[in-house]
Design a protein around this motif. Structure first.
Motif: not given
Length: 230
Positions: A12, A29, A39, A56, A58, A65, A110-112
């Protein structure tokens, strides 16, 4: 001694430049779609598939987040930890820094990505083939701007194509990379991490390196629901 191993890594740390006009200053995300972020949808799916330990990674606007992740920790029965990149490491650069804390075979997402897949079936496929790396793939309806693979026998990947490259304009591959992977941790010993200035994706770095090394890796082609919010 803490023997906890992360079964899943969610990336993310990206800046989300493609959706900047829509997402404004909110990282992709965390951007809500029907009141729920990608997310959270990812965490929910992983909890439903009985994963216990999630990491995760970042970078960009990591402070935004914190509140959401604390909420996820309370709402879902899963342990969530954070790896904060002091410098941008790209999609996969953090893996080498946390390598010893990863499961022998770990999921990278992938966070998206919005998805609903059977991870048990995916893992059975990965284990049965003793795969170094398994890419979740699906038929792409926009192949010219997708990372693609060719698997002539149905599963063993024999060619890769990078999105927006000259090579992709002349190929006949339609298996799009879905940005969900199972990676054998020992593979990270065979592939050097990207250089600090190389903010590369898993496909651009790890997939390319093992293709160049002629190591077997496989396509798990599925019609299950997977969408990239980009």
């Amino acid at each position: 001694m803490n023997k906890k191993k992360y079964e899943v890594v969610i990336a993310c740390g990206g800046m989300g430049t493609r959706l900047k006009k829509i997402s404004q200053n909110l990282p992709k995300p965390l951007f809500p779609i029907h009141s729920k972020s990608t997310l959270e949808r990812c965490i929910e799916q992983l909890a439903n598939n009985s994963f216990e330990n999630i990491l995760i990674t970042l970078g960009y606007k990591s402070n935004l987040f914190e509140q959401s992740i604390n909420y996820f920790r309370k709402k879902y029965t899963v342990n969530i930890d954070i790896f904060l990149e002091s410098n941008p490491l790209g999609e996969c650069g953090a893996l080498w820094q946390v390598k010893e804390k990863l499961s022998d075979n770990f999921i990278f997402i992938n966070g998206d990505i919005i998805f609903s897949i059977d991870f048990g079936r995916l893992n059975d496929f990965h284990q049965r083939l003793s795969s170094n790396l398994t890419l979740v793939t699906h038929t792409s309806d926009h192949p010219l701007d997708s990372d693609l693979v060719s698997a002539a026998n149905g599963t063993l990947i024999n060619q890769i194509y990078f999105k927006n490259s000259q090579k992709i304009n002349n190929c006949h591959a339609y298996l799009g990379n879905a940005a969900i992977y199972i990676i054998k941790r020992s593979l990270l010993d065979k592939v050097a991490p990207p250089k600090q200035y190389e903010t590369k994706s898993v496909f651009q770095h790890i997939v390319k390196k093992i293709f160049d090394l002629n190591l077997n890796f496989y396509s798990y082609n599925t019609t299950e629901y997977i969408k990239d919010m980009g």
